[in-house]
Design a protein around this motif. Sequence first.
Motif, short mmCIF file in Angstrom:
data_model
loop_
_atom_site.label_atom_id
_atom_site.label_comp_id
_atom_site.label_asym_id
_atom_site.label_seq_id
_atom_site.Cartn_x
_atom_site.Cartn_y
_atom_site.Cartn_z
N HIS A 269 0.28 4.39 10.91
CA HIS A 269 0.53 5.06 9.63
C HIS A 269 1.55 4.21 8.88
CE1 HIS A 269 0.56 8.21 6.71
NE2 HIS A 269 1.84 8.46 6.86
N LEU A 270 1.11 3.58 7.82
CA LEU A 270 1.95 2.62 7.10
C LEU A 270 1.86 2.90 5.60
CD1 LEU A 270 3.64 0.05 7.80
CD2 LEU A 270 1.62 -1.29 7.20
N PRO A 271 2.63 3.89 5.14
CA PRO A 271 2.50 4.33 3.75
C PRO A 271 2.76 3.22 2.74
CG PRO A 271 3.72 5.94 5.00
CD PRO A 271 3.58 4.73 5.88
N VAL A 272 1.88 3.12 1.75
CA VAL A 272 2.06 2.11 0.70
C VAL A 272 2.49 2.77 -0.61
CG1 VAL A 272 -0.39 2.06 -0.01
CG2 VAL A 272 1.04 0.07 -0.39
N GLN A 273 2.15 4.02 -0.79
CA GLN A 273 2.54 4.85 -1.96
C GLN A 273 1.83 4.49 -3.26
OE1 GLN A 273 4.10 7.30 -0.82
NE2 GLN A 273 5.50 6.64 0.77
N ALA A 274 1.77 3.20 -3.59
CA ALA A 274 1.17 2.81 -4.88
C ALA A 274 0.69 1.37 -4.80
CB ALA A 274 2.19 2.96 -6.00
N GLY A 275 -0.16 0.98 -5.75
CA GLY A 275 -0.73 -0.37 -5.71
C GLY A 275 -0.25 -1.28 -6.83
N SER A 276 0.65 -0.77 -7.67
CA SER A 276 1.14 -1.58 -8.79
C SER A 276 2.55 -2.09 -8.48
CB SER A 276 1.16 -0.72 -10.06
OG SER A 276 2.34 -0.95 -10.81
N ILE A 279 5.31 -0.24 -10.41
CA ILE A 279 5.60 1.10 -9.88
C ILE A 279 6.30 1.00 -8.52
CG2 ILE A 279 4.54 3.25 -9.04
CD1 ILE A 279 4.62 3.05 -12.09
N LEU A 280 5.85 0.10 -7.68
CA LEU A 280 6.51 -0.06 -6.37
C LEU A 280 7.98 -0.42 -6.55
CD1 LEU A 280 3.67 -1.88 -4.40
CD2 LEU A 280 4.65 0.35 -3.85
N LYS A 281 8.25 -1.24 -7.57
CA LYS A 281 9.64 -1.62 -7.83
C LYS A 281 10.43 -0.40 -8.31
CE LYS A 281 12.14 -5.61 -9.38
NZ LYS A 281 13.31 -5.07 -10.06
N ALA A 282 9.82 0.35 -9.24
CA ALA A 282 10.50 1.56 -9.76
C ALA A 282 10.70 2.59 -8.64
CB ALA A 282 9.68 2.16 -10.90
N MET A 283 9.82 2.56 -7.65
CA MET A 283 9.97 3.46 -6.50
C MET A 283 11.03 2.97 -5.51
SD MET A 283 6.05 4.38 -5.44
CE MET A 283 5.18 5.79 -6.16
N ASN A 284 11.51 1.74 -5.74
CA ASN A 284 12.44 1.11 -4.81
C ASN A 284 11.85 0.96 -3.41
OD1 ASN A 284 14.86 -0.15 -4.11
ND2 ASN A 284 15.79 1.76 -3.40
N ARG A 285 10.56 0.59 -3.35
CA ARG A 285 9.92 0.42 -2.03
C ARG A 285 10.25 -0.92 -1.40
NH1 ARG A 285 8.28 4.35 1.19
NH2 ARG A 285 6.62 3.06 2.02
N ARG A 286 10.79 -1.84 -2.17
CA ARG A 286 11.25 -3.13 -1.64
C ARG A 286 10.13 -4.04 -1.15
NH1 ARG A 286 16.76 -1.53 1.24
NH2 ARG A 286 17.12 0.48 0.26
N HIS A 287 8.90 -3.82 -1.65
CA HIS A 287 7.83 -4.78 -1.40
C HIS A 287 6.80 -4.63 -2.51
CE1 HIS A 287 4.86 -1.76 -0.22
NE2 HIS A 287 5.82 -1.15 0.43
N GLY A 288 6.00 -5.68 -2.72
CA GLY A 288 4.95 -5.62 -3.73
C GLY A 288 3.60 -5.33 -3.08
N ALA A 289 2.56 -5.22 -3.92
CA ALA A 289 1.22 -4.89 -3.42
C ALA A 289 0.67 -6.03 -2.56
CB ALA A 289 0.29 -4.58 -4.58
N ASP A 290 0.86 -7.26 -2.99
CA ASP A 290 0.33 -8.39 -2.22
C ASP A 290 1.05 -8.56 -0.89
OD1 ASP A 290 -1.77 -9.04 -3.78
OD2 ASP A 290 -0.71 -10.58 -4.94
N GLU A 291 2.36 -8.26 -0.91
CA GLU A 291 3.09 -8.33 0.36
C GLU A 291 2.48 -7.35 1.36
OE1 GLU A 291 7.07 -8.12 -1.47
OE2 GLU A 291 7.77 -8.46 0.59
N TYR A 292 2.12 -6.18 0.86
CA TYR A 292 1.50 -5.18 1.74
C TYR A 292 0.16 -5.70 2.25
CZ TYR A 292 -0.14 -0.64 3.48
OH TYR A 292 -0.61 0.38 4.28
N ARG A 293 -0.64 -6.29 1.34
CA ARG A 293 -1.95 -6.84 1.75
C ARG A 293 -1.78 -7.90 2.84
NH1 ARG A 293 -2.64 -6.46 -3.97
NH2 ARG A 293 -4.39 -5.10 -4.52
#
Length: 458
Positions: A269-276, A279-293
């Motif tokens: 279970h590896l939540p990504v939350q969003a693909g933009s 938005i990921l930056k505004a969420m303070n997730r500390r990674h981008g969509a490509d990093e997740y990919r």
Amino acid sequence: MKKAFIKSYGCQMNVYDSGRMADVVAQHGYAETGTAEDADLVILNTCHIREKAAEKVYSELGRLRALKRERAEAGQDTTIVVAGCVAQAEGREIIRRAPVVDAVVGPGSYHRLPDLIRNAQARQKGVDAEFDQVEKFALLPKPDAARIRGRGISAFVTVQEGCDKFCSFCVVPYTRGAELSRPVAAILDETRALIEGGIREITLIGQNVNAYHGEGPDGAAWSLARLIRAVAEMPGIRRIRYTTSHPRDMAEDLLAAHAEVPALMPYLHLPVQAGSDRILKAMNRRHGADEYRRLVDRIRAARPDIALSSDFIVGFPGETEAEFEETVRLAAEIGFASSFSFKYSPRPGTPAAEIAAQLPDEVKDARLVRLQAQLEADRQAFNRATIGRVLDVLIEKAGRHPGQMTGKTPYLQQVQVNGCEAAPGDMVAVRITGTATNSLFAEPVDPGRTGAPLVAAA
Ligand code: SAH
Ligand code: SF4
Ligand code: F3S
């Protein structure tokens, strides 16, 4: 004997804590009951993650108010305790809004529950939302293995609590406090007792479980991977899982454990939350969509058959239509085996709640429907792809029909196994024959051979 009813809302952390609270009150003479009607003590273990979750508590308290009155008329006392994340977030405000509540206790204070209950019964309402520096679990009675076994063959063990990530939408860092890892020895002792009591599957849990860095017997900080390897050595363990992981903390040694530890299930279970990225930056997730990919590519390289699941939030403040589309695209690309998706809910005290561009509910509703259509199609596709495969199923209990047993595949799919004589806790090799909305159907590969540990999945 007095009776206690404990109701859990929210995540697995609460499920685990409710079990520990049951053990605490059992020591003070309360047997567990499944309904509030015959309970002398009611504990609501609450969740504050979204507004709806938090409001549920107040509707439940409304029902309990009527119940408490009825019981009082019959000469019976009822003590009502609010525990969990709403307790931590709202504290005394709960008693102001719902005077039926006798005590409020936050997740850092469950070891003081007996005192709070005693005081409440002496008509002194108490609020305890302190976070102890000492490990609260060390102060709680050890989990009762027999009681846990009564709940099934699988158990949670909390290894880490709290979170230092501060995603801008999330209340957890405030309700659960700073990240704290339990010492290795405490976790291994607890796990050993559970396995000796008949538990066959252990799920190591934490809000940010892969940030685990507990003190080992050697004095060094152990990683989650090292902890998993130690649990895998225990005689009698069949399966190990862990949840919830943050993409930033998927360490190399954890990927290696997925490649090398057979008891560690190929499910993450590896939540990504969003693909933009914005938005990921505004969420303070500390990674981008490509990093997740790229991370997913590395995980799949380590364990090619791994199934992934995720959480998603739609309608984060300022999310444009195009940004939302990026989330749908990312989900479709990865192909999650299972997902949870939510409408963004502004939470008091979190930075995202202060952003001016909050979206109207209709927009969030429409996006949720669209994302869920994609996620559901991916889930069904994943399930259908297992038809014809031979998989290990860890048997949990009797199924709905005679001769049927139910259990889970390594990928956490519920399976009804027909013509199965195995017992709960046994591992059976089955061939998947079909799928329904929420479960799979299967037959044992070798009906004469049950209960033995198993062949690897084909
Ligand atoms: N520690 C976990 C998440 C715990 S909360 C993690 O980092 O992934 C579980 C899920 O609830 C989150 O993954 C997120 O998708 C959702 N969630 C959290 N806060 C929310 C909010 N304010 N509104 C909507 N969903 C939220
Ligand atoms: Fe919340 Fe983010 Fe921590 Fe998860 S990692 S608990 S979403 S703050
Ligand atoms: Fe809810 Fe608290 Fe868990 S807010 S999701 S119960 S950590």
